[in-house]
Design a protein around this motif. Structure first.
Motif, PDB file in Angstrom:
ATOM      1  N   LEU A   1     -55.782 -11.492   4.742  1.00 28.59           N
ATOM      2  CA  LEU A   1     -56.584 -11.650   3.535  1.00 28.59           C
ATOM      3  C   LEU A   1     -57.509 -12.839   3.751  1.00 28.59           C
ATOM      4  O   LEU A   1     -57.051 -13.929   4.125  1.00 28.59           O
ATOM      5  CB  LEU A   1     -55.679 -11.896   2.319  1.00 28.59           C
ATOM      6  CG  LEU A   1     -56.382 -12.171   0.997  1.00 28.59           C
ATOM      7  CD1 LEU A   1     -57.157 -10.933   0.527  1.00 28.59           C
ATOM      8  CD2 LEU A   1     -55.381 -12.606  -0.060  1.00 28.59           C
ATOM      9  N   VAL A   2     -58.815 -12.656   3.522  1.00 26.86           N
ATOM     10  CA  VAL A   2     -59.784 -13.730   3.742  1.00 26.86           C
ATOM     11  C   VAL A   2     -60.495 -14.145   2.457  1.00 26.86           C
ATOM     12  O   VAL A   2     -61.544 -14.770   2.512  1.00 26.86           O
ATOM     13  CB  VAL A   2     -60.812 -13.351   4.850  1.00 26.86           C
ATOM     14  CG1 VAL A   2     -60.134 -13.268   6.202  1.00 26.86           C
ATOM     15  CG2 VAL A   2     -61.546 -12.074   4.519  1.00 26.86           C
ATOM     16  N   ASP A   3     -59.914 -13.829   1.314  1.00 31.78           N
ATOM     17  CA  ASP A   3     -60.458 -14.255   0.024  1.00 31.78           C
ATOM     18  C   ASP A   3     -59.872 -15.600  -0.369  1.00 31.78           C
ATOM     19  O   ASP A   3     -58.749 -15.934  -0.001  1.00 31.78           O
ATOM     20  CB  ASP A   3     -60.115 -13.236  -1.071  1.00 31.78           C
ATOM     21  CG  ASP A   3     -60.918 -11.956  -0.966  1.00 31.78           C
ATOM     22  OD1 ASP A   3     -61.852 -11.890  -0.150  1.00 31.78           O
ATOM     23  OD2 ASP A   3     -60.605 -11.016  -1.718  1.00 31.78           O
ATOM     24  N   ARG A   4     -60.615 -16.368  -1.153  1.00 25.56           N
ATOM     25  CA  ARG A   4     -60.126 -17.654  -1.642  1.00 25.56           C
ATOM     26  C   ARG A   4     -59.129 -17.450  -2.779  1.00 25.56           C
ATOM     27  O   ARG A   4     -58.184 -18.222  -2.946  1.00 25.56           O
ATOM     28  CB  ARG A   4     -61.296 -18.519  -2.126  1.00 25.56           C
ATOM     29  CG  ARG A   4     -60.872 -19.932  -2.484  1.00 25.56           C
ATOM     30  CD  ARG A   4     -62.062 -20.858  -2.652  1.00 25.56           C
ATOM     31  NE  ARG A   4     -62.907 -20.962  -1.483  1.00 25.56           N
ATOM     32  CZ  ARG A   4     -62.660 -21.701  -0.398  1.00 25.56           C
ATOM     33  NH1 ARG A   4     -61.567 -22.404  -0.338  1.00 25.56           N
ATOM     34  NH2 ARG A   4     -63.495 -21.730   0.615  1.00 25.56           N
ATOM     35  N   LEU A   5     -59.339 -16.409  -3.563  1.00 24.48           N
ATOM     36  CA  LEU A   5     -58.475 -16.136  -4.710  1.00 24.48           C
ATOM     37  C   LEU A   5     -57.500 -15.013  -4.385  1.00 24.48           C
ATOM     38  O   LEU A   5     -57.836 -14.070  -3.667  1.00 24.48           O
ATOM     39  CB  LEU A   5     -59.322 -15.732  -5.924  1.00 24.48           C
ATOM     40  CG  LEU A   5     -60.393 -16.745  -6.351  1.00 24.48           C
ATOM     41  CD1 LEU A   5     -61.244 -16.151  -7.469  1.00 24.48           C
ATOM     42  CD2 LEU A   5     -59.758 -18.048  -6.777  1.00 24.48           C
TER      43      LEU A   5
ATOM     44  N   PHE B   1     -50.276  -7.629   3.649  1.00 21.06           N
ATOM     45  CA  PHE B   1     -50.965  -8.258   4.768  1.00 21.06           C
ATOM     46  C   PHE B   1     -50.046  -9.276   5.417  1.00 21.06           C
ATOM     47  O   PHE B   1     -49.016  -9.659   4.856  1.00 21.06           O
ATOM     48  CB  PHE B   1     -52.283  -8.902   4.330  1.00 21.06           C
ATOM     49  CG  PHE B   1     -52.209  -9.703   3.066  1.00 21.06           C
ATOM     50  CD1 PHE B   1     -51.807 -11.020   3.094  1.00 21.06           C
ATOM     51  CD2 PHE B   1     -52.530  -9.122   1.851  1.00 21.06           C
ATOM     52  CE1 PHE B   1     -51.728 -11.756   1.934  1.00 21.06           C
ATOM     53  CE2 PHE B   1     -52.457  -9.855   0.682  1.00 21.06           C
ATOM     54  CZ  PHE B   1     -52.062 -11.188   0.717  1.00 21.06           C
ATOM     55  N   ASP B   2     -50.445  -9.698   6.612  1.00 15.80           N
ATOM     56  CA  ASP B   2     -49.622 -10.604   7.406  1.00 15.80           C
ATOM     57  C   ASP B   2     -49.889 -12.074   7.132  1.00 15.80           C
ATOM     58  O   ASP B   2     -48.994 -12.905   7.234  1.00 15.80           O
ATOM     59  CB  ASP B   2     -49.843 -10.322   8.905  1.00 15.80           C
ATOM     60  CG  ASP B   2     -49.551  -8.873   9.240  1.00 15.80           C
ATOM     61  OD1 ASP B   2     -48.401  -8.448   9.019  1.00 15.80           O
ATOM     62  OD2 ASP B   2     -50.477  -8.171   9.692  1.00 15.80           O
ATOM     63  N   GLU B   3     -51.137 -12.392   6.821  1.00 15.94           N
ATOM     64  CA  GLU B   3     -51.523 -13.788   6.599  1.00 15.94           C
ATOM     65  C   GLU B   3     -52.578 -13.875   5.508  1.00 15.94           C
ATOM     66  O   GLU B   3     -53.257 -12.900   5.209  1.00 15.94           O
ATOM     67  CB  GLU B   3     -52.127 -14.401   7.869  1.00 15.94           C
ATOM     68  CG  GLU B   3     -51.183 -14.577   9.011  1.00 15.94           C
ATOM     69  CD  GLU B   3     -51.852 -15.289  10.184  1.00 15.94           C
ATOM     70  OE1 GLU B   3     -52.760 -16.129   9.975  1.00 15.94           O
ATOM     71  OE2 GLU B   3     -51.461 -14.998  11.323  1.00 15.94           O
ATOM     72  N   TRP B   4     -52.725 -15.097   4.982  1.00 13.69           N
ATOM     73  CA  TRP B   4     -53.790 -15.396   4.026  1.00 13.69           C
ATOM     74  C   TRP B   4     -54.568 -16.573   4.597  1.00 13.69           C
ATOM     75  O   TRP B   4     -54.041 -17.676   4.740  1.00 13.69           O
ATOM     76  CB  TRP B   4     -53.194 -15.735   2.674  1.00 13.69           C
ATOM     77  CG  TRP B   4     -54.186 -16.002   1.590  1.00 13.69           C
ATOM     78  CD1 TRP B   4     -55.502 -15.682   1.566  1.00 13.69           C
ATOM     79  CD2 TRP B   4     -53.912 -16.629   0.342  1.00 13.69           C
ATOM     80  NE1 TRP B   4     -56.084 -16.059   0.384  1.00 13.69           N
ATOM     81  CE2 TRP B   4     -55.116 -16.650  -0.401  1.00 13.69           C
ATOM     82  CE3 TRP B   4     -52.773 -17.173  -0.233  1.00 13.69           C
ATOM     83  CZ2 TRP B   4     -55.210 -17.192  -1.676  1.00 13.69           C
ATOM     84  CZ3 TRP B   4     -52.870 -17.710  -1.504  1.00 13.69           C
ATOM     85  CH2 TRP B   4     -54.068 -17.719  -2.216  1.00 13.69           C
ATOM     86  N   CYS B   5     -55.807 -16.327   4.969  1.00 12.03           N
ATOM     87  CA  CYS B   5     -56.652 -17.363   5.578  1.00 12.03           C
ATOM     88  C   CYS B   5     -57.796 -17.676   4.618  1.00 12.03           C
ATOM     89  O   CYS B   5     -58.947 -17.288   4.835  1.00 12.03           O
ATOM     90  CB  CYS B   5     -57.170 -16.871   6.933  1.00 12.03           C
ATOM     91  SG  CYS B   5     -58.039 -18.129   7.874  1.00 12.03           S
ATOM     92  N   LYS B   6     -57.473 -18.400   3.545  1.00 16.34           N
ATOM     93  CA  LYS B   6     -58.482 -18.681   2.525  1.00 16.34           C
ATOM     94  C   LYS B   6     -59.492 -19.735   2.965  1.00 16.34           C
ATOM     95  O   LYS B   6     -60.532 -19.905   2.342  1.00 16.34           O
ATOM     96  CB  LYS B   6     -57.829 -19.062   1.208  1.00 16.34           C
ATOM     97  CG  LYS B   6     -56.922 -20.249   1.237  1.00 16.34           C
ATOM     98  CD  LYS B   6     -56.272 -20.426  -0.123  1.00 16.34           C
ATOM     99  CE  LYS B   6     -55.141 -21.433  -0.038  1.00 16.34           C
ATOM    100  NZ  LYS B   6     -54.478 -21.565  -1.327  1.00 16.34           N
ATOM    101  N   GLU B   7     -59.201 -20.430   4.075  1.00 17.17           N
ATOM    102  CA  GLU B   7     -60.125 -21.457   4.569  1.00 17.17           C
ATOM    103  C   GLU B   7     -61.481 -20.885   4.967  1.00 17.17           C
ATOM    104  O   GLU B   7     -62.473 -21.607   4.971  1.00 17.17           O
ATOM    105  CB  GLU B   7     -59.525 -22.187   5.790  1.00 17.17           C
ATOM    106  CG  GLU B   7     -58.229 -22.892   5.519  1.00 17.17           C
ATOM    107  CD  GLU B   7     -57.012 -21.965   5.576  1.00 17.17           C
ATOM    108  OE1 GLU B   7     -55.943 -22.372   5.108  1.00 17.17           O
ATOM    109  OE2 GLU B   7     -57.142 -20.835   6.078  1.00 17.17           O
ATOM    110  N   VAL B   8     -61.519 -19.602   5.327  1.00 20.85           N
ATOM    111  CA  VAL B   8     -62.784 -19.007   5.766  1.00 20.85           C
ATOM    112  C   VAL B   8     -63.558 -18.344   4.624  1.00 20.85           C
ATOM    113  O   VAL B   8     -64.649 -17.829   4.841  1.00 20.85           O
ATOM    114  CB  VAL B   8     -62.563 -17.973   6.900  1.00 20.85           C
ATOM    115  CG1 VAL B   8     -62.008 -18.653   8.137  1.00 20.85           C
ATOM    116  CG2 VAL B   8     -61.684 -16.834   6.441  1.00 20.85           C
TER     117      VAL B   8
END
Length: 115
Positions: free
Chosen positions: A20-24, A36-43
């Protein structure tokens, strides 16, 4: 490397690593059953950029420029580098809750990672 693709977080899971690449956090998705496997909100784009853009196709070209500048910042760059490493090891799917994935930041990220 063209093994990075995009999808909506609500789509049926596909093979490979899903990030997941959303901030929220996406509406209607429980943290216990996150697909999903990870949450990468930094991007994810900043709140200011996301609000300004509002997925307006007329602003898309300018959004890409501003988003690229944000991705060059240290925290975002670290997240981007992590995604790049994941992409090297196999299929990577970037997930977003955006309704139009084609003009989302996830599509811009996939394009950059596939270069």
């Amino acid at each position: 490397m063209s093994n990075v693709r995009t999808a909506r977080v609500y789509d049926a899971p596909a093979a490979g690593t899903r990030v997941l690449v959303d901030r929220l956090w996406p509406r209607g998705v429980s943290k216990e059953d996150a697909p999903f496997d990870e949450w990468c909100k930094e991007v994810a784009p900043s709140h200011q950029l996301r609000t300004w853009y509002a997925h307006d196709p007329a602003k898309h070209a300018e959004f890409l420029k501003r988003y690229a500048r944000e991705l060059a910042e240290p925290t975002a760059r670290q997240g981007f580098d992590h995604l790049h490493e994941l992409a090297r090891t196999g299929q990577l799917t970037l997930l977003t809750a955006a309704k139009d994935v084609d003009i989302s930041h996830a599509a811009a990220l996939a394009d950059l990672l596939n270069r």
